[in-house]
Write an enzyme that holds these catalytic residues in place. Structure first.
Site, short mmCIF file in Angstrom:
data_model
loop_
_atom_site.label_atom_id
_atom_site.label_comp_id
_atom_site.label_asym_id
_atom_site.label_seq_id
_atom_site.Cartn_x
_atom_site.Cartn_y
_atom_site.Cartn_z
N HIS A 74 6.06 -31.88 9.69
CA HIS A 74 5.50 -30.54 9.31
C HIS A 74 4.48 -30.46 8.16
O HIS A 74 3.33 -29.76 8.19
CB HIS A 74 6.61 -29.66 9.02
N ASP A 99 0.78 -1.10 -0.01
CA ASP A 99 0.13 0.24 -0.10
C ASP A 99 0.88 1.28 0.11
O ASP A 99 2.22 1.13 -0.15
CB ASP A 99 -0.94 -0.11 1.31
N THR A 107 2.82 -1.64 8.86
CA THR A 107 3.24 -2.49 9.75
C THR A 107 3.42 -4.07 9.32
O THR A 107 4.09 -4.83 10.01
CB THR A 107 1.97 -2.96 11.00
N HIS A 129 9.11 -25.07 8.86
CA HIS A 129 7.98 -25.63 9.64
C HIS A 129 6.54 -25.41 8.96
O HIS A 129 5.73 -26.15 9.05
CB HIS A 129 7.97 -25.33 10.82
N CYS A 185 3.02 -3.13 4.04
CA CYS A 185 2.17 -1.93 4.32
C CYS A 185 3.00 -1.25 5.75
O CYS A 185 4.24 -1.45 5.61
CB CYS A 185 0.82 -2.51 4.77
C1 RB5 Z 1 -1.94 2.73 6.80
O1 RB5 Z 1 -1.72 3.98 7.46
C2 RB5 Z 1 -1.71 1.37 7.74
O2 RB5 Z 1 -2.81 1.17 8.32
C3 RB5 Z 1 -1.47 0.41 6.61
O3 RB5 Z 1 -0.27 0.59 5.92
C4 RB5 Z 1 -1.02 -1.02 7.66
O4 RB5 Z 1 0.09 -0.84 8.50
C5 RB5 Z 1 -1.93 -1.61 8.28
O5 RB5 Z 1 -1.98 -2.89 8.80
#
Ligand code: RB5
Length: 144
Positions: free
Chosen positions: A136, A11, A70, A101, A68
């Site tokens: 596994h 994203d 996180t 695994h 993204c």
């Molecule tokens: C975008 O602001 C953020 O929420 C997205 O990139 C991601 O981290 C969501 O899990």
């Protein structure tokens, strides 16, 4: 040996790390398809995760990488697709063990969490590590 076909997507919050990882994978000789996005314009990550995960689930690509902010939203969404085992990770040991695994087929990162060099090391280890099968395989089949 023919290198695997990899699809990479992000994203807006993962776009910078995506381009660095993409270049690195091309340097390593992988066949890389960039699904996008390629701008900082906000987009909803589930659309990217769903499309990339479907292309891995159908076998069009061997493995996928999703980035993204996180890595969490991408991994949650990708894991909704049948046949996808996505892992979000920020360390090389988890990356290696997730292949050995769990036979993970999508690797997720958070650009707001991890540095470029660690992410590259994780990619390399994850892509080069084989699934161990045996007990596994039974457990992975149980997930399905
Ligand atoms: C975008 O602001 C953020 O929420 C997205 O990139 C991601 O981290 C969501 O899990």
């Amino acid at each position: 040996m023919q290198k695997e076909k990899i699809i990479i997507g992000s994203d807006h919050a993962g776009v910078n790390l995506k381009s660095k990882i993409k270049l690195y994978l091309l340097e390593l000789g992988y066949d890389v398809f960039d699904f996008g996005v390629n701008s900082q314009e906000p987009v909803d990550y589930p659309y990217i995760a769903k499309d990339v995960a479907n292309k891995v689930a159908t076998g069009e690509y061997n493995k996928g990488i999703l980035i993204c902010g996180t890595g969490i939203g991408m991994s949650i969404t990708a894991n909704k697709i049948k046949g996808i085992r996505a892992v979000v990770c920020s360390d090389t040991t988890s990356a290696k063990l997730s292949r050995q695994h769990n036979d993970t087929n999508i690797l997720c990162f958070g650009e707001r969490i991890i540095g470029e060099y660690l992410a590259k090391d994780i990619c390399k280890i994850w892509l080069e590590t084989e699934f161990m099968k045996d007990r596994h395989l039974r457990r992975v089949n149980l997930i399905e």
